[in-house]
Design a protein around this motif. Structure first.
Motif: not given
Length: 269
Positions: A76-105
């Motif tokens: 999926e990162l390889a696919w993402a890097n097919t985004a046009p360069d230079p970027a078409l918007t103010a957003q980065p061509r490729v960014a990441l997201y991560v799941n978050t949680a706080n499960p405690g003990l």
């Protein structure tokens, strides 16, 4: 202080989360629009044919939980890097997201010190080792540790070059005490900032309120950019750009909507 209860928060409101969109058609085409919009993908899109050359792309690092790895991250990162360069918007061509949680003990791992990744972690909430029941201190280290893992063991090269979005949703496990959840997210943000990466927050106003509540202006989360979910159309996504940011001093820079079984993202002006 309220009894600490591990809970998977839920609501009657529909969650337009990133992980819920795996059932769409494999050959979904980009929406017909004259404006460049991005696409976000993760494990639900494994093995599916994705639209070519998105205006920009955001790739999920995890497999739906904060302590897992997206099995399709490399492709999926390889696919993402097919985004046009230079970027078409103010957003980065490729960014990441991560799941978050706080499960405690009740999680599979919970910190017992301020040490992780071979180093001592500066903890604004105190010493986790002196009192493992100090949920704010230990939540901070837990968040820091998950971010460390995301950047170092999941297969992301040059993690410092990315914008990392923290995906905050009620579908994952959180503490009833919102202050502990805020500490957890602050720990994640602190790690990414320590490697000179940029950080943003993804959620809906409702889900953020259930998990983190009102974050004080003194929090390191204040001022971070917001990416808001919840729209069903491009018009709705545009309208959501005018919604309040998730934290004080922040700005809504990106809004998400669903089309053809995929998540599309509108860069706010």
């Amino acid at each position: 202080m309220a009894t600490r209860v591990l809970t998977k928060l839920s609501s009657a409101a529909i969650t337009f989360g990133l992980v819920l969109l795996g059932g769409g058609p494999a050959d979904a085409a980009p929406p017909r629009t004259s404006e460049p919009v991005g696409i976000d993908v993760s494990w639900p899109q494994c093995g599916k044919t994705l639209p070519k050359q998105p205006a920009f792309a955001i790739v999920g690092v995890n497999n739906g939980l904060a302590n897992t790895t997206n099995p399709c991250l490399a492709t999926e990162l390889a696919w993402a890097n097919t985004a046009p360069d230079p970027a078409l918007t103010a957003q980065p061509r490729v960014a990441l997201y991560v799941n978050t949680a706080n499960p405690g003990l009740q999680g599979s791992w919970w910190p017992t010190s301020n040490h992780y990744g071979g180093a001592d972690v500066a903890n604004p909430y105190g010493d986790c080792s002196s009192d493992p029941e100090n949920f704010n201190a230990c939540s901070y280290i837990y968040g820091y540790a998950k971010a460390y893992d995301d950047a170092t063991i999941r297969g992301v090269a040059n993690p410092q070059k990315y914008l990392w979005w923290l995906d905050v949703e009620t579908g994952n496990s959180w503490q009833a005490e919102k202050a502990a959840n805020v500490a957890d997210l602050e720990g994640m943000a602190a790690y990414f900032k320590s490697i000179n990466a940029t950080v943003g927050l993804y959620s809906t106003g409702y889900q953020w309120g259930q998990i983190a509540g009102s974050v004080p202006a003194s929090s390191p989360l204040a001022g971070l950019p917001s990416w808001l979910a919840g729209a069903r159309s491009l018009a709705g996504a545009k309208s959501n750009c005018s919604l309040p940011a998730l934290t004080p001093g922040g700005r809504v820079v990106l809004t998400q909507y669903v089309s053809g079984g995929l998540d599309y993202n509108y860069p706010c002006p």
